[in-house]
Design an enzyme around this catalytic site. Sequence first.
Site, PDB file in Angstrom:
ATOM      1  N   ASN A 207      38.943  41.083  39.614  1.00 14.97           N
ATOM      2  CA  ASN A 207      37.961  41.405  38.573  1.00 14.97           C
ATOM      3  C   ASN A 207      36.622  40.724  38.839  1.00 14.97           C
ATOM      4  O   ASN A 207      35.564  41.289  38.555  1.00 14.97           O
ATOM      5  CB  ASN A 207      38.510  41.037  37.186  1.00 14.97           C
ATOM      6  CG  ASN A 207      39.384  42.151  36.618  1.00 14.97           C
ATOM      7  OD1 ASN A 207      39.568  43.184  37.257  1.00 14.97           O
ATOM      8  ND2 ASN A 207      39.919  41.944  35.423  1.00 14.97           N
ATOM      9  N   PHE A 248      31.828  51.296  42.432  1.00 22.21           N
ATOM     10  CA  PHE A 248      31.372  50.132  41.670  1.00 22.21           C
ATOM     11  C   PHE A 248      29.982  49.667  42.085  1.00 22.21           C
ATOM     12  O   PHE A 248      29.641  48.495  41.979  1.00 22.21           O
ATOM     13  CB  PHE A 248      32.406  48.989  41.714  1.00 22.21           C
ATOM     14  CG  PHE A 248      33.376  49.112  40.564  1.00 22.21           C
ATOM     15  CD1 PHE A 248      34.238  50.196  40.494  1.00 22.21           C
ATOM     16  CD2 PHE A 248      33.397  48.190  39.536  1.00 22.21           C
ATOM     17  CE1 PHE A 248      35.098  50.366  39.416  1.00 22.21           C
ATOM     18  CE2 PHE A 248      34.246  48.350  38.448  1.00 22.21           C
ATOM     19  CZ  PHE A 248      35.103  49.439  38.395  1.00 22.21           C
ATOM     20  N   CYS A 259      37.896  43.049  29.666  1.00 26.28           N
ATOM     21  CA  CYS A 259      38.425  42.366  30.867  1.00 26.28           C
ATOM     22  C   CYS A 259      37.351  41.685  31.711  1.00 26.28           C
ATOM     23  O   CYS A 259      37.334  40.460  31.805  1.00 26.28           O
ATOM     24  CB  CYS A 259      39.205  43.363  31.709  1.00 26.28           C
ATOM     25  SG  CYS A 259      40.542  44.145  30.774  1.00 26.28           S
ATOM     26  N   LYS A 321      33.023  52.267  28.171  1.00 28.29           N
ATOM     27  CA  LYS A 321      33.061  53.209  29.286  1.00 28.29           C
ATOM     28  C   LYS A 321      33.549  54.547  28.744  1.00 28.29           C
ATOM     29  O   LYS A 321      34.120  54.600  27.650  1.00 28.29           O
ATOM     30  CB  LYS A 321      33.962  52.689  30.415  1.00 28.29           C
ATOM     31  CG  LYS A 321      35.443  52.621  30.047  1.00 28.29           C
ATOM     32  CD  LYS A 321      36.252  51.858  31.066  1.00 28.29           C
ATOM     33  CE  LYS A 321      36.805  52.727  32.137  1.00 28.29           C
ATOM     34  NZ  LYS A 321      37.797  52.019  32.980  1.00 28.29           N
TER      35      LYS A 321
END
Length: 437
Positions: A207, A248, A259, A321
């Site tokens: 992450n 990304f 998260c 999102k």
Amino acid sequence: MKISVIGCGYLGAVHAASMAELGHEVIGIDVDPARIESLQQGIAPFHEPGFDALLKKNASRLTFTTDMSVAAHANVHFVAVGTPQAADGSADMTYVNSAIEGLVPYLSESDLVVGKSTVPVGTAERLSAHVTPTGAVLMWNPEFLREGFAVEDTLSPDRLVYGVPEGADGDTATAVLDEVYAAILAKDTPRLVMNFATAELVKVAANSFLATKISFINAMAEIADVTGANVTQLADAIGYDTRIGRRFLNAGIGFGGGCLPKDIRGFVARAEELGVGDALSFLKDVDDINMRRRTRVVDVLTEELGSLDGKTIAVWGISFKPDSDDIRDSPALDIAESLACSGATVVSADPEGWKPAQARVERAGLSASLTTTDNHRAAVTGADALVVATEWKVFQEEDATAIGALMAQKLVVDGRNCLDANSWKEAGFRYRGMGRT
Ligand code: UGA
């Protein structure tokens, strides 16, 4: 196999239904009676594509309850409770600790306890001291699912990571979990076995890397904004290098959700506790770059409109999102609240996020200046500006000319660089992207 899943949030509920899909008998346990009631009726308590259908399809193998004692009927117990951010930035371990404490009395010799929650490194070692006296074995098996793709990611993961204790217990744990995941492993899914600390770190490292990638491209967007470069073309060009990769690298208003933001902060806090805070000091920059993206939208609107006081602004997007109704740490909602606090009248539209947002807006005392709706065309009616803050497909496919006809001024701030800039410009809009014009 007989499985219990403790914690029925996004992670646990999807995991429970997915384990039933693999053919196991599953009991989902959670302290929230409303959530359990909904799941027991086969109704998803959150928006997640494919989850409703999975619940219904596997209803005969799935039970949901608030009663921890039924865990005694299972032999494999997944712990999938949340680890939210505490006030000091560290991970709040209250739910993990109480899940283990509640489960221990119902464990039998040869049971397997599988931690899935995202935890600070060192947690599994600490918790195994509570589990092993019962004769059960603890292992850590981090989850990498993305909201919006949770079902697909659980049933067809990129890889499975097993954090196991040393020696015979580790071999036993591996063999039992292999049996649970037999159908997934049969698809040649890579399975990596490692010690507790490595498995815990894999999750936060992954992450952190993703967050760093997003903040890197957003830093480039800041440079692009003052040089006239186009960050999307830049991302395309560097992304062709397979060592970098294009995924990304979408610049915009940055990352949010339950998260990435809390995981990088929790990781920094843990590294500081361990005396190696310097190793992760760059993650504070990652966080700062990310949070600056939210103020950037307010700055661009102020540049374009002068004072925001008395202006009407439509914001498309509330969830963090698309394909999710999750509003935790949502950049879109944060921006809408900042605009409302700057004196604007804000109407935020989102196909799913509008409902949960309403309660938060009321709690923040902003309901007079910020309203939410699922009707994005109604939101732009009479507006001085439109901000696109979450890239739902329905927004990207909108007809710019029709939207322009509804607005008081044709100004669009594309916070996700997701619109076809030319068609909006051709429709008479002043278009402002993030790191591109
Ligand atoms: C993230 C990870 O991607 C999962 O692998 C992980 O399992 C999960 O956290 C978790 O720890 O449980 P998720 O929070 O569902 O998954 O969302 P992402 O798809 O990672 O998106 C996070 C945020 O980054 C969103 O706000 C998104 O809009 C933003 N983002 C993503 C960008 O701003 N640019 C990009 O290029 C990609």
